[in-house]
Design a protein around this motif. Structure first.
Motif, PDB file in Angstrom:
ATOM      1  N   GLY A  71       0.829  -1.194   0.000  1.00  0.00           N
ATOM      2  CA  GLY A  71       0.000   0.000   0.000  1.00  0.00           C
ATOM      3  C   GLY A  71       0.864   1.246   0.000  1.00  0.00           C
ATOM      4  O   GLY A  71       2.091   1.176   0.108  1.00  0.00           O
ATOM      5  N   LYS A  72       0.220   2.373  -0.116  1.00  0.00           N
ATOM      6  CA  LYS A  72       0.955   3.638  -0.139  1.00  0.00           C
ATOM      7  C   LYS A  72       1.347   4.071   1.264  1.00  0.00           C
ATOM      8  O   LYS A  72       0.640   3.805   2.228  1.00  0.00           O
ATOM      9  CB  LYS A  72       0.098   4.725  -0.781  1.00  0.00           C
ATOM     10  CG  LYS A  72       0.004   4.591  -2.277  1.00  0.00           C
ATOM     11  CD  LYS A  72      -0.193   5.952  -2.889  1.00  0.00           C
ATOM     12  CE  LYS A  72      -0.194   5.847  -4.386  1.00  0.00           C
ATOM     13  NZ  LYS A  72       1.017   6.255  -4.987  1.00  0.00           N
ATOM     14  N   ARG A  73       2.487   4.734   1.339  1.00  0.00           N
ATOM     15  CA  ARG A  73       2.966   5.335   2.580  1.00  0.00           C
ATOM     16  C   ARG A  73       3.272   6.789   2.298  1.00  0.00           C
ATOM     17  O   ARG A  73       3.618   7.158   1.188  1.00  0.00           O
ATOM     18  CB  ARG A  73       4.219   4.634   3.088  1.00  0.00           C
ATOM     19  CG  ARG A  73       3.982   3.207   3.529  1.00  0.00           C
ATOM     20  CD  ARG A  73       5.219   2.654   4.195  1.00  0.00           C
ATOM     21  NE  ARG A  73       5.436   3.286   5.470  1.00  0.00           N
ATOM     22  CZ  ARG A  73       5.201   2.700   6.647  1.00  0.00           C
ATOM     23  NH1 ARG A  73       4.732   1.483   6.688  1.00  0.00           N
ATOM     24  NH2 ARG A  73       5.455   3.327   7.765  1.00  0.00           N
ATOM     25  N   LYS A  74       3.184   7.607   3.326  1.00  0.00           N
ATOM     26  CA  LYS A  74       3.530   9.026   3.223  1.00  0.00           C
ATOM     27  C   LYS A  74       4.675   9.301   4.190  1.00  0.00           C
ATOM     28  O   LYS A  74       4.699   8.765   5.294  1.00  0.00           O
ATOM     29  CB  LYS A  74       2.327   9.897   3.590  1.00  0.00           C
ATOM     30  CG  LYS A  74       2.622  11.387   3.484  1.00  0.00           C
ATOM     31  CD  LYS A  74       1.435  12.217   3.902  1.00  0.00           C
ATOM     32  CE  LYS A  74       1.608  13.695   3.697  1.00  0.00           C
ATOM     33  NZ  LYS A  74       2.860  14.296   3.914  1.00  0.00           N
ATOM     34  N   PHE A  75       5.599  10.109   3.744  1.00  0.00           N
ATOM     35  CA  PHE A  75       6.673  10.539   4.638  1.00  0.00           C
ATOM     36  C   PHE A  75       6.973  11.996   4.369  1.00  0.00           C
ATOM     37  O   PHE A  75       6.642  12.534   3.324  1.00  0.00           O
ATOM     38  CB  PHE A  75       7.917   9.648   4.493  1.00  0.00           C
ATOM     39  CG  PHE A  75       8.710   9.894   3.241  1.00  0.00           C
ATOM     40  CD1 PHE A  75       9.945  10.521   3.317  1.00  0.00           C
ATOM     41  CD2 PHE A  75       8.235   9.494   2.016  1.00  0.00           C
ATOM     42  CE1 PHE A  75      10.684  10.748   2.166  1.00  0.00           C
ATOM     43  CE2 PHE A  75       8.966   9.712   0.866  1.00  0.00           C
ATOM     44  CZ  PHE A  75      10.195  10.333   0.936  1.00  0.00           C
ATOM     45  N   GLU A  76       7.576  12.651   5.347  1.00  0.00           N
ATOM     46  CA  GLU A  76       7.792  14.095   5.284  1.00  0.00           C
ATOM     47  C   GLU A  76       9.095  14.494   4.617  1.00  0.00           C
ATOM     48  O   GLU A  76       9.249  15.629   4.203  1.00  0.00           O
ATOM     49  CB  GLU A  76       7.733  14.693   6.692  1.00  0.00           C
ATOM     50  CG  GLU A  76       6.379  14.543   7.346  1.00  0.00           C
ATOM     51  CD  GLU A  76       5.271  15.235   6.572  1.00  0.00           C
ATOM     52  OE1 GLU A  76       5.470  16.374   6.111  1.00  0.00           O
ATOM     53  OE2 GLU A  76       4.201  14.620   6.428  1.00  0.00           O
ATOM     54  N   GLY A  77      10.069  13.624   4.550  1.00  0.00           N
ATOM     55  CA  GLY A  77      11.333  13.933   3.902  1.00  0.00           C
ATOM     56  C   GLY A  77      12.409  14.380   4.886  1.00  0.00           C
ATOM     57  O   GLY A  77      12.148  14.674   6.048  1.00  0.00           O
ATOM     58  N   LEU A 133      10.628  10.667  11.818  1.00  0.00           N
ATOM     59  CA  LEU A 133      10.559  11.128  10.429  1.00  0.00           C
ATOM     60  C   LEU A 133      11.801  10.708   9.644  1.00  0.00           C
ATOM     61  O   LEU A 133      11.711  10.347   8.466  1.00  0.00           O
ATOM     62  CB  LEU A 133      10.374  12.639  10.380  1.00  0.00           C
ATOM     63  CG  LEU A 133       9.064  13.165  10.967  1.00  0.00           C
ATOM     64  CD1 LEU A 133       9.065  14.689  10.991  1.00  0.00           C
ATOM     65  CD2 LEU A 133       7.873  12.634  10.202  1.00  0.00           C
ATOM     66  N   LEU A 134      12.946  10.742  10.287  1.00  0.00           N
ATOM     67  CA  LEU A 134      14.185  10.300   9.643  1.00  0.00           C
ATOM     68  C   LEU A 134      14.106   8.811   9.321  1.00  0.00           C
ATOM     69  O   LEU A 134      14.482   8.379   8.230  1.00  0.00           O
ATOM     70  CB  LEU A 134      15.381  10.602  10.547  1.00  0.00           C
ATOM     71  CG  LEU A 134      16.762  10.202  10.030  1.00  0.00           C
ATOM     72  CD1 LEU A 134      17.076  10.889   8.708  1.00  0.00           C
ATOM     73  CD2 LEU A 134      17.822  10.537  11.079  1.00  0.00           C
ATOM     74  N   ALA A 135      13.603   8.020  10.248  1.00  0.00           N
ATOM     75  CA  ALA A 135      13.461   6.572  10.016  1.00  0.00           C
ATOM     76  C   ALA A 135      12.518   6.301   8.852  1.00  0.00           C
ATOM     77  O   ALA A 135      12.768   5.404   8.031  1.00  0.00           O
ATOM     78  CB  ALA A 135      12.962   5.878  11.285  1.00  0.00           C
ATOM     79  N   GLU A 136      11.456   7.072   8.743  1.00  0.00           N
ATOM     80  CA  GLU A 136      10.512   6.893   7.630  1.00  0.00           C
ATOM     81  C   GLU A 136      11.160   7.278   6.306  1.00  0.00           C
ATOM     82  O   GLU A 136      10.948   6.622   5.288  1.00  0.00           O
ATOM     83  CB  GLU A 136       9.238   7.707   7.868  1.00  0.00           C
ATOM     84  CG  GLU A 136       8.146   7.426   6.880  1.00  0.00           C
ATOM     85  CD  GLU A 136       7.658   5.977   6.872  1.00  0.00           C
ATOM     86  OE1 GLU A 136       7.370   5.461   5.771  1.00  0.00           O
ATOM     87  OE2 GLU A 136       7.552   5.362   7.944  1.00  0.00           O
ATOM     88  N   ALA A 137      11.979   8.325   6.294  1.00  0.00           N
ATOM     89  CA  ALA A 137      12.695   8.713   5.075  1.00  0.00           C
ATOM     90  C   ALA A 137      13.674   7.616   4.664  1.00  0.00           C
ATOM     91  O   ALA A 137      13.796   7.287   3.480  1.00  0.00           O
ATOM     92  CB  ALA A 137      13.419  10.040   5.280  1.00  0.00           C
ATOM     93  N   VAL A 138      14.373   7.032   5.634  1.00  0.00           N
ATOM     94  CA  VAL A 138      15.302   5.936   5.348  1.00  0.00           C
ATOM     95  C   VAL A 138      14.532   4.731   4.814  1.00  0.00           C
ATOM     96  O   VAL A 138      14.978   4.064   3.881  1.00  0.00           O
ATOM     97  CB  VAL A 138      16.133   5.570   6.600  1.00  0.00           C
ATOM     98  CG1 VAL A 138      16.903   4.287   6.392  1.00  0.00           C
ATOM     99  CG2 VAL A 138      17.082   6.717   6.941  1.00  0.00           C
ATOM    100  N   ARG A 139      13.353   4.468   5.359  1.00  0.00           N
ATOM    101  CA  ARG A 139      12.512   3.369   4.872  1.00  0.00           C
ATOM    102  C   ARG A 139      12.145   3.607   3.396  1.00  0.00           C
ATOM    103  O   ARG A 139      12.204   2.696   2.590  1.00  0.00           O
ATOM    104  CB  ARG A 139      11.254   3.237   5.724  1.00  0.00           C
ATOM    105  CG  ARG A 139      10.411   2.033   5.383  1.00  0.00           C
ATOM    106  CD  ARG A 139       9.204   1.869   6.307  1.00  0.00           C
ATOM    107  NE  ARG A 139       9.639   1.668   7.692  1.00  0.00           N
ATOM    108  CZ  ARG A 139       9.264   2.423   8.722  1.00  0.00           C
ATOM    109  NH1 ARG A 139       8.428   3.417   8.560  1.00  0.00           N
ATOM    110  NH2 ARG A 139       9.702   2.171   9.930  1.00  0.00           N
ATOM    111  N   TYR A 140      11.792   4.840   3.070  1.00  0.00           N
ATOM    112  CA  TYR A 140      11.511   5.171   1.673  1.00  0.00           C
ATOM    113  C   TYR A 140      12.744   4.914   0.815  1.00  0.00           C
ATOM    114  O   TYR A 140      12.672   4.267  -0.228  1.00  0.00           O
ATOM    115  CB  TYR A 140      11.080   6.639   1.530  1.00  0.00           C
ATOM    116  CG  TYR A 140      11.228   7.151   0.110  1.00  0.00           C
ATOM    117  CD1 TYR A 140      10.343   6.746  -0.878  1.00  0.00           C
ATOM    118  CD2 TYR A 140      12.283   8.004  -0.234  1.00  0.00           C
ATOM    119  CE1 TYR A 140      10.507   7.196  -2.189  1.00  0.00           C
ATOM    120  CE2 TYR A 140      12.431   8.449  -1.529  1.00  0.00           C
ATOM    121  CZ  TYR A 140      11.548   8.042  -2.513  1.00  0.00           C
ATOM    122  OH  TYR A 140      11.716   8.470  -3.801  1.00  0.00           O
TER     123      TYR A 140
END
Length: 161
Positions: A71-77, A133-140
């Motif tokens: 599915g789609k995920r959103k992250f802030e960058g 937020l950093l962890a989510e950017a790394v996941r992306y």
């Protein structure tokens, strides 16, 4: 640096009369100590230069939506993550000033000091948000890293037992 004081002001309030040079050191620390180890020096160098960025690299900086396979995920960058991390460092250290006469806690005529525990709590909250937020950017980046020809953060495995 990939952000400025204005990027921090977009996520948390900072008085406009604070010299940007006073905040820049905390931005630099957040980038060097938090962001670069998380994303790799190679990727950071490309993002910091900001020239001829791929769509994936632009999205790494500014965030967006991506397909995570389930599915789609959103992250802030990285910019928003770095802004929160720099703000946390600024909060913890802003009240302390080194002068020719020693280290002092600066208090103006019309101001009152905030309790240390409140400052620490606010800084910790901002740091927790920044790290998430950093962890989510790394996941992306891990999900698109191979397609971008830029090294993604490698997973480390440790033997236990």
């Amino acid at each position: 640096m990939i952000i400025t004081v204005e990027d921090i002001r977009a996520v948390r309030p900072i008085a406009h009369n604070i010299d940007s040079g006073r905040v820049d050191m905390y931005i630099r620390e957040a980038e060097i100590l938090d962001v670069v180890p998380a994303v790799s020096a190679e990727l950071y160098e490309v993002l910091d230069a900001g020239e001829n960025l791929t769509a994936e690299q632009e999205m790494m900086l500014n965030g967006g939506y991506y397909d995570a396979g389930c599915g789609k995920r959103k992250f802030e960058g990285l910019k928003v993550a770095t802004a929160y991390l720099a703000y946390a460092r600024f909060m913890r250290n802003n009240q302390v000033n080194v002068t020719p006469y020693g280290v002092v806690a600066k208090v103006g005529e019309e101001s009152a000091t905030t309790e240390h525990r409140i400052v620490v709590a606010q800084a910790q909250e901002a740091e927790n948000i920044g790290q998430a937020l950093l962890a989510e950017a790394v996941r992306y980046w891990d999900s698109v890293g191979e397609a971008c020809n830029t090294p993604a953060k490698k997973k480390k495995f440790f033997a236990i037992g």
